[in-house]
Design a protein around this motif. Structure first.
Motif, short mmCIF file in Angstrom:
data_model
loop_
_atom_site.label_atom_id
_atom_site.label_comp_id
_atom_site.label_asym_id
_atom_site.label_seq_id
_atom_site.Cartn_x
_atom_site.Cartn_y
_atom_site.Cartn_z
N LYS A 1 -21.63 9.28 3.95
CA LYS A 1 -22.66 10.02 5.74
C LYS A 1 -24.11 9.37 4.81
CE LYS A 1 -23.71 9.35 10.07
NZ LYS A 1 -25.10 8.17 9.99
N SER B 1 -13.05 27.08 16.10
CA SER B 1 -13.17 27.56 15.15
C SER B 1 -12.12 27.62 14.14
CB SER B 1 -13.74 29.18 14.88
OG SER B 1 -12.69 29.43 16.10
N GLU C 1 -21.31 14.67 10.89
CA GLU C 1 -22.16 13.99 12.09
C GLU C 1 -21.47 12.63 11.97
OE1 GLU C 1 -26.53 13.84 10.47
OE2 GLU C 1 -26.95 15.69 10.44
N ILE D 1 -16.16 17.90 19.07
CA ILE D 1 -17.34 18.14 18.72
C ILE D 1 -18.26 19.42 17.98
CG2 ILE D 1 -19.47 17.65 19.28
CD1 ILE D 1 -18.82 15.45 21.88
N GLU D 2 -17.34 19.99 18.88
CA GLU D 2 -18.21 20.69 18.51
C GLU D 2 -17.33 21.62 16.91
OE1 GLU D 2 -16.69 24.65 20.10
OE2 GLU D 2 -17.82 25.93 18.89
N LYS D 3 -16.39 21.49 16.90
CA LYS D 3 -16.05 21.64 15.35
C LYS D 3 -16.16 21.06 14.66
CE LYS D 3 -12.46 22.14 12.01
NZ LYS D 3 -12.37 22.78 11.26
N LEU D 4 -16.27 19.30 14.38
CA LEU D 4 -17.43 18.92 13.05
C LEU D 4 -18.40 19.06 13.17
CD1 LEU D 4 -16.08 14.81 15.46
CD2 LEU D 4 -15.55 15.50 12.71
N LYS D 5 -19.67 19.38 14.48
CA LYS D 5 -20.77 20.45 14.06
C LYS D 5 -20.35 21.65 13.07
CE LYS D 5 -24.44 21.41 16.99
NZ LYS D 5 -25.01 21.87 18.01
N LEU D 6 -19.32 22.13 13.30
CA LEU D 6 -19.41 23.67 12.49
C LEU D 6 -18.93 23.31 11.18
CD1 LEU D 6 -16.35 26.24 14.37
CD2 LEU D 6 -18.38 26.42 13.66
N ASP D 7 -18.45 21.58 10.85
CA ASP D 7 -18.21 21.60 9.37
C ASP D 7 -19.51 20.47 8.84
OD1 ASP D 7 -15.99 22.30 9.52
OD2 ASP D 7 -15.23 20.39 9.57
N GLY D 8 -20.47 20.36 9.96
CA GLY D 8 -21.58 19.28 9.28
C GLY D 8 -21.68 17.86 9.43
N ARG E 1 -19.25 13.98 4.69
CA ARG E 1 -20.46 14.52 4.31
C ARG E 1 -21.43 13.74 3.43
NH1 ARG E 1 -19.07 19.97 5.04
NH2 ARG E 1 -19.05 20.38 2.67
#
Lengths: 344, 363
Positions: free
Chosen positions: A59, A43, A89, A80-87, A56
Motif C-alpha cells: 500500500k 482482537s 488501510e 474494520i477494527e481488525k484491519l485497523k489493529l493490523d495497521g 502494508r
C-alpha cells in the motif's frame, strides 16, 4: 534547469483482497465455527501469517486496497477494527448483504460467489483509471481462481459474451445480477490490467489444480511466496519483501527450513527468482535494525543458495494459454462443504 | 532466527493452530527412485508426512522432473518439502558395489551423502537393500566399538511387546554381517535394545540369543562366548538363548543372531506364512464346508492381518551407523513410506546413535 514537463505518474496499482481464508484465518465449515466466527471480537481474529505485512508494504500513495469479502455486512465494524489493529488501510470494503438476499428470496445467492463477486469487481474497475494494474488475492476454499480469472479476461475482452452467459447460468446467477454484470462489462474500457492472481492454499489443494487457469494464477503456500513473486514482478523491493519474511518469522515461527523450502517450491514451478535472492543478499548486508531478527545473514543466503543448487537446471516458466471457462464450470457453481473437501 | 516449525498444518484439510509443544523439527531424506512401485508412492508417503506431522520435513532425492510432476498433483505442504536432484538410481537387480561405483549420482548415494553432510538427519529408502547399506557405509561412520552394521527387522508374534503393545519382536542381524564374532553379537544386542527402547517405548526390552538350545553352552563357540558376555551385562535384560520356535511366540523382545542365521530364519518364516496363505486358498476352493469355516473366521483373519500389517511398522533399521537409515520394504506403498518416515524421525529425534554408543561396552 528544470524542465517544463512533468512526467506522468506511474500507473496506479489496485490490490484486491478477499478476507476469509485469504487475509483472515477463518473457519466456518460447520455451524459451530460459523457462529464462533460471527461472535469473535476484532482482537480475537487472526490474520494469515505475513498477510498484514504484505498489504502494508504494497500500500502506497499510488495504490489502492480494495477488499471484497463474502462476510456479512453485519460484521463490518469488527472487520474494520481488525484491519485497523493490523495497521491495514483500505480504500474499499465490500461485504455481502445476505439479509437482503434472504428477504428477496434469493437463496442461491447466499452461497454463490460468481454472482456476488463478479459485479462488485467490475463496478470497482469502472471507477479505476484505465492504466491501473491489478493484483488479486484469494484462496482455494471457494471460486476465487475462477472469478478472478474470468474478471481479468472479461476486462481484457479475451472471453466472448456467449461464454460469459453460459458461465453465469452454470453458476446459478440470478437474472438481475446477470444484467448488472453485462451492463458493467460493456461500460468498462478494454484493458489488460490483471498481472497476478494469488491463491492462498488454505486447504492445501495441489498446485497443479490451478494449472488450468494459466501462469497468471499463482497458488501460494504462504505470503512469503507472494512477496517473492511480487518482488520479481517489481511491486516490492527486496527490503519490503524481507519485512514480510520478518513478520512471519517473528509471529508465526517460520524458520530457515520453511522459508528456503517455500523459495525452492517456486523455483520448481518455474519462477526465475535468482535475481530476487541476489537482491535479498544485498538488502541483508545493510545495517537495518529490522533484519537483526533474521540474522545470521550467511545462513539465510546459504540456505537459499543450497536450495537453488539442489535443483540443477531450473525449469522453464509454464507457458501462457487461454483459459477454457466452459471446461471449468464446476468451479463456478456454488459449492457445498463436502464438495470443497472432495476437490482437495 | 526462530527454529520452531511453522504453525501447524492439517491432518485433514486445514492449516491448524500451533500446539503447545511439539517434537524438534527433523528432516528425513527419502530415496525416491528405488522402490518397486515407482517414485510416486514414495512421494505420496513423504507428502502425507508433511500434512500430518508438522515437525517432519521431507527431503526428496531423485530425478527432479519426476518428483515435480508427481508432487504438483499430490496434496502436500511445500513449506516442509525440499527436492534434491539426483539423475541416476540403482535398480533392484543391479549389483550394489558395481552400480554405486558407476553411478556416483545415484539417488540413494546422494541421499546418504546429504544425511552425512547434515542436510537431513535420517534416510529412508525402499530401493536395493545392498545399495542402501553400501551407500551408508561409504557416507556414514560406524559408531565407536561397532565393527559392523546390523540389519534389523520385525516379525509378528503371539505376544505383544513394550508399552505400545507392538505385536512384533525385533530380529537382528538378518543379513548385513554374515560372519559375526561374539563381540559383534554383543554389539548387535545392545543396538537392538536401544532401538526397542526408543521406537517401541519398551524401557527394558528382553534380549535373547538365537541358538539350537536354551542352555548357555549350546551353539557354536561365538554364540556360547556371546552368551557369557551378555549374561554379565547388567544394562541389558538378557534372558539367555532361545530356539527358532520362540521367534513367532515372541518369547523375547529382541532376538540376536548373525546375519547368515538371521537371513535363513527370516526367509523360512516368510515361506511358512506364504504356504499357510496358499493352503487357505486351496481349502477355500476345495470344499464348501472349509470355505464356510474360513468365511466364519474372516473377521478374525482380517484383525490378525491388521495388527501384523508390516506397512504399519514402516521399515527395518540398519543399526550401527552414526546416522539413521530405515530400509523400507521394496514393495512399500505410501502408507509404509509414511510410517518409515515417522520411525526415522523418531529415531533421529531420540538420538539413536548416541543411545547405542552409550550402552556399548567400552573397548
Amino acid at each position: 534547469m528544470l524542465t517544463d514537463r512533468i512526467d506522468p505518474l506511474p500507473p496506479k496499482r489496485i490490490y484486491r483482497w478477499d478476507l476469509d481464508k485469504t487475509y483472515l484465518r477463518t473457519e466456518f465449515d460447520t455451524l459451530r465455527q460459523l457462529v464462533r466466527t460471527a461472535l469473535q471480537k476484532a482482537s480475537e481474529k487472526k490474520a494469515v501469517p505475513g498477510a498484514a505485512a504484505l498489504i502494508r508494504e504494497l500500500k502506497g500513495p499510488e495504490s489502492r486496497l480494495c477488499i471484497v469479502s463474502g462476510s456479512p455486512t453485519q460484521m463490518r465494524a469488527v472487520l474494520i477494527e481488525k484491519l485497523k489493529l493490523d495497521g491495514v488501510e483500505f480504500d474499499e470494503l465490500v461485504l455481502k448483504d445476505n439479509v437482503r438476499n434472504l428477504l428477496r428470496g434469493k437463496f442461491k445467492a447466499l452461497r454463490g460467489q460468481v454472482g456476488y463477486k463478479l459485479p462488485v469487481l467490475l463496478e470497482s474497475r469502472s471507477r479505476a483509471p484505465v492504466e491501473a494494474e491489478e493484483v488479486l488475492f484469494g484462496d482455494d476454499a471457494e471460486a476465487d481462481a475462477f472469478v478472478y480469472s474470468l474478471y481479468a479476461d472479461m476486462v481484457a475482452r479475451r472471453v466472448d459474451e456467449p461464454v460469459v452467459h453460459q458461465v453465469l447460468q452454470a453458476a446459478e446467477v440470478y437474472d438481475d445480477d446477470v444484467d448488472r454484470i453485462m451492463q458493467r462489462w460493456r461500460e468498462i474500457p478494454q484493458a489488460d490490467p490483471v498481472r497476478r492472481i494469488f491463491i492462498n492454499l488454505d486447504r492445501l489443494t495441489p498446485p497443479a489444480y490451478f494449472g488450468r487457469y494459466g501462469p497468471r494464477v499463482v497458488p501460494i503456500f504462504n505470503y512469503f511466496q507472494a512477496a517473492l513473486v511480487l518482488t520479481a514482478d517489481g511491486h516490492l523491493s527486496a527490503p519490503q519483501a524481507l519485512k514480510v519474511m520478518v513478520e512471519m518469522v517473528q509471529t508465526a515461527g517460520y524458520n530457515l527450513l520453511t522459508l528456503s523450502n517455500s523459495f525452492q517450491d517456486l523455483l520448481r514451478r518455474g519462477f526465475p527468482l535468482g535475481a530476487v535472492a541476489a537482491g535479498f543478499a544485498e538488502a541483508l548486508q545493510g545495517p537495518a535494525q529490522l533484519f537483526n531478527a533474521v540474522r545470521p545473514v550467511p545462513d539465510i543466503i546459504t540456505a537459499f543458495t543450497k536450495r537453488l543448487a539442489a535443483l540443477g537446471t531450473p525449469p522453464a516458466p509454464p507457458p501462457a494459454k487461454p483459459v477454457d471457462y466452459l471446461s471449468l464450470l464446476d468451479d463456478a457453481r456454488p459449492r457445498t462443504h463436502k464438495a470443497r473437501k472432495g476437490r482437495a | 532466527m526462530a527454529q520452531a516449525g511453522k504453525d501447524k498444518k492439517p491432518k485433514d484439510d486445514k492449516k491448524p493452530e500451533a500446539p503447545a509443544e511439539e517434537p524438534r523439527p527433523v528432516t528425513v531424506a527419502f530415496d525416491v527412485m528405488g522402490g518397486d512401485h515407482g517414485p510416486e508412492e514414495v512421494i505420496r508417503g513423504a507428502a502425507q508426512l508433511t500434512l500430518e506431522t508438522p515437525h517432519i520435513h521431507a527431503l526428496l532425492v531423485g530425478d527432479r522432473d519426476v518428483i515435480d510432476k508427481a508432487l504438483e498433483n499430490i496434496r502436500h505442504n511445500a513449506e516442509r518439502v525440499a527436492v534434491h536432484h539426483a539423475k541416476d538410481w540403482v535398480s533392484m537387480t543391479e549389483k550394489p558395489a558395481a552400480a554405486l561405483d558407476e553411478k556416483q549420482d545415484a539417488s540413494v548415494l546422494v541421499a546418504a551423502r546429504l544425511v552425512a553432510a547434515g542436510e537431513a538427519e535420517a534416510l529412508v529408502s525402499s530401493g536395493n537393500t545392498g545399495a542402501g547399506v553400501l551407500s551408508c557405509a561409504r557416507s556414514f561412520k560406524l559408531i565407536p566399538n561397532v565393527r559392523r552394521a546390523a540389519l534389523a527387522t520385525v516379525y509378528p508374534t503371539q505376544s505383544t511387546h513394550g508399552t505400545r503393545e507392538d505385536p512384533f519382536s525385533l530380529i537382528l542381524d538378518v543379513g548385513a554381517t554374515v560372519d559375526a564374532s561374539a563381540d559383534d553379537l554383543v554389539a548387535v544386542a545392545v543396538m537392538g535394545t536401544a532401538y526397542a527402547r526408543i521406537i517401541s517405548k519398551n524401557p527394558q526390552p528382553t534380549v535373547a540369543l538365537l541358538s539350537n538350545g536354551t542352555e548357555a553352552q549350546k551353539g557354536p563357540p561365538r554364540v556360547v562366548e556371546a552368551n557369557a558376555k551378555l549374561s554379565k551385562m547388567s544394562s541389558l535384560k538378557f534372558i539367555g538363548n532361545v530356539e527358532g520356535v520362540d521367534i513367532p511366540k515372541g518369547t523375547a523382545d529382541v532376538i540376536v543372531c548373525d546375519g547368515f542365521v538371521g537371513n535363513v530364519c527370516l526367509k523360512m518364516l516368510e515361506g511358512v506364512s506364504e504356504t499357510v496363505v496358499e493352503l487357505a486358498k486351496y481349502a477355500y476352493k476345495e470344499k464348501l464346508l472349509w470355505r464356510a469355516g474360513l468365511a466364519m473366521l474372516s473377521s478374525g483373519i482380517e484383525r490378525i492381518k491388521e495388527v501384523t500389517d508390516w506397512e504399519q511398522y514402516g521399515g527395518a533399521p540398519i543399526l550401527g551407523f552414526d546416522r539413521v537409515f530405515i530400509k523400507a520394504h521394496g514393495r512399500s506403498k505410501a502408507k509404509a513410506i509414511f510410517n518409515a518416515g515417522k520411525v526415522a524421525a523418531k529415531a533421529a529425534n531420540n538420538n539413536l546413535a548416541k543411545a547405542i554408543q552409550d550402552a556399548l561396552p567400552q573397548a
